[in-house]
Write a protein that holds these residues in place. Structure first.
Motif, PDB file in Angstrom:
ATOM      1  N   LYS A  30       0.754  -1.153  -0.042  1.00  0.00           N
ATOM      2  CA  LYS A  30      -0.064   0.020   0.143  1.00  0.00           C
ATOM      3  C   LYS A  30       0.820   1.199  -0.094  1.00  0.00           C
ATOM      4  CE  LYS A  30      -3.687  -2.224   1.980  1.00  0.00           C
ATOM      5  NZ  LYS A  30      -4.586  -2.403   3.296  1.00  0.00           N
ATOM      6  N   ARG A  35      -2.892   4.428   2.466  1.00  0.00           N
ATOM      7  CA  ARG A  35      -2.926   4.284   3.850  1.00  0.00           C
ATOM      8  C   ARG A  35      -3.699   5.546   4.425  1.00  0.00           C
ATOM      9  NH1 ARG A  35       0.844   0.619   6.183  1.00  0.00           N
ATOM     10  NH2 ARG A  35       2.222  -0.256   4.409  1.00  0.00           N
ATOM     11  N   GLU A  38      -7.380   4.810   4.178  1.00  0.00           N
ATOM     12  CA  GLU A  38      -7.846   3.837   5.242  1.00  0.00           C
ATOM     13  C   GLU A  38      -8.019   4.613   6.488  1.00  0.00           C
ATOM     14  OE1 GLU A  38      -5.014   0.524   5.684  1.00  0.00           O
ATOM     15  OE2 GLU A  38      -5.913  -0.149   3.673  1.00  0.00           O
ATOM     16  N   LEU A 137     -10.947  -0.153  -0.457  1.00  0.00           N
ATOM     17  CA  LEU A 137     -11.455   0.285   0.789  1.00  0.00           C
ATOM     18  C   LEU A 137     -12.847  -0.602   1.040  1.00  0.00           C
ATOM     19  CD1 LEU A 137     -11.033   4.199   1.045  1.00  0.00           C
ATOM     20  CD2 LEU A 137     -10.001   2.401   2.270  1.00  0.00           C
ATOM     21  N   GLU A 140     -12.135  -4.209   1.738  1.00  0.00           N
ATOM     22  CA  GLU A 140     -11.441  -4.576   2.911  1.00  0.00           C
ATOM     23  C   GLU A 140     -12.139  -4.224   4.069  1.00  0.00           C
ATOM     24  OE1 GLU A 140      -6.956  -3.592   4.788  1.00  0.00           O
ATOM     25  OE2 GLU A 140      -7.424  -2.841   2.653  1.00  0.00           O
TER      26      GLU A 140
END
Length: 176
Positions: A30, A35, A38, A137, A140
């Motif tokens: 990533k 990140r 996230e 996103l 996940e």
């Protein structure tokens, strides 16, 4: 015959595609921006579910493990930009929905905010990358098929929010 390691058939090497068994990217694959998305998603979730204010959420999120690997400026822009323009973004998203906004999972809602914000404020991120990042996103962190819903909504908004770029891609596809 001996049973040494040299006599054993070699196993094929593991693929190093950077994906987990579920198809999500491994943490090591990533980028700092991924990140940041996230962490922004987690923060926006706190805002949507807990109604926490941006400053409290920001302080909490910056203390999370791994935050130092994120693009802090992009995280800031996403968190504060999405919260500040939430109603405007919801007004753009709502016509794309097949149900009431209240029925949308907070994860998918926050992912759509990130996509709309990046469409509008991050012209350096190609529209297809915005959609792909948002799909990742949703895969996940969201529900089983939430990524498909996010994909449909953002694909519906892309021609409106990135008209020139989408048209250029279509023209290039027809010519190629």
């Amino acid at each position: 015959m001996s049973d040494t390691a040299a006599d054993q058939p070699k196993r094929p090497r593991q693929s190093r595609t950077g994906l987990t068994a579920t198809g999500a990217r491994k943490a090591s694959a990533k980028s700092a921006r991924s990140r940041a998305r996230e962490f922004a998603l987690q923060a926006l979730y706190q805002h949507l579910v807990g109604r926490n204010d941006a400053t409290s959420i920001d302080l909490f999120t910056r203390d999370l493990s791994g935050f130092h690997k994120a693009d802090a400026a992009h995280y800031d822009a996403l968190l504060h930009g999405c919260i500040t323009t939430a109603q405007y973004m919801d007004d753009l998203i709502t016509p794309q929905l097949d149900r009431k906004m209240a029925e949308i999972s907070p994860i998918e809602h926050a992912v759509m905010w990130i996509g709309v914000y990046e469409f509008q404020h991050c012209p350096d991120v190609p529209w297809r990358v915005v959609i792909n990042e948002c799909i990742e996103l949703a895969k996940e962190f969201g529900g089983t098929d939430g990524h498909k819903y996010v994909n449909g909504v953002l694909n519906g908004l892309a021609p409106q929010l990135r008209a020139a770029e989408v048209e250029a891609d279509k023209a290039a596809g027809k010519a190629g």
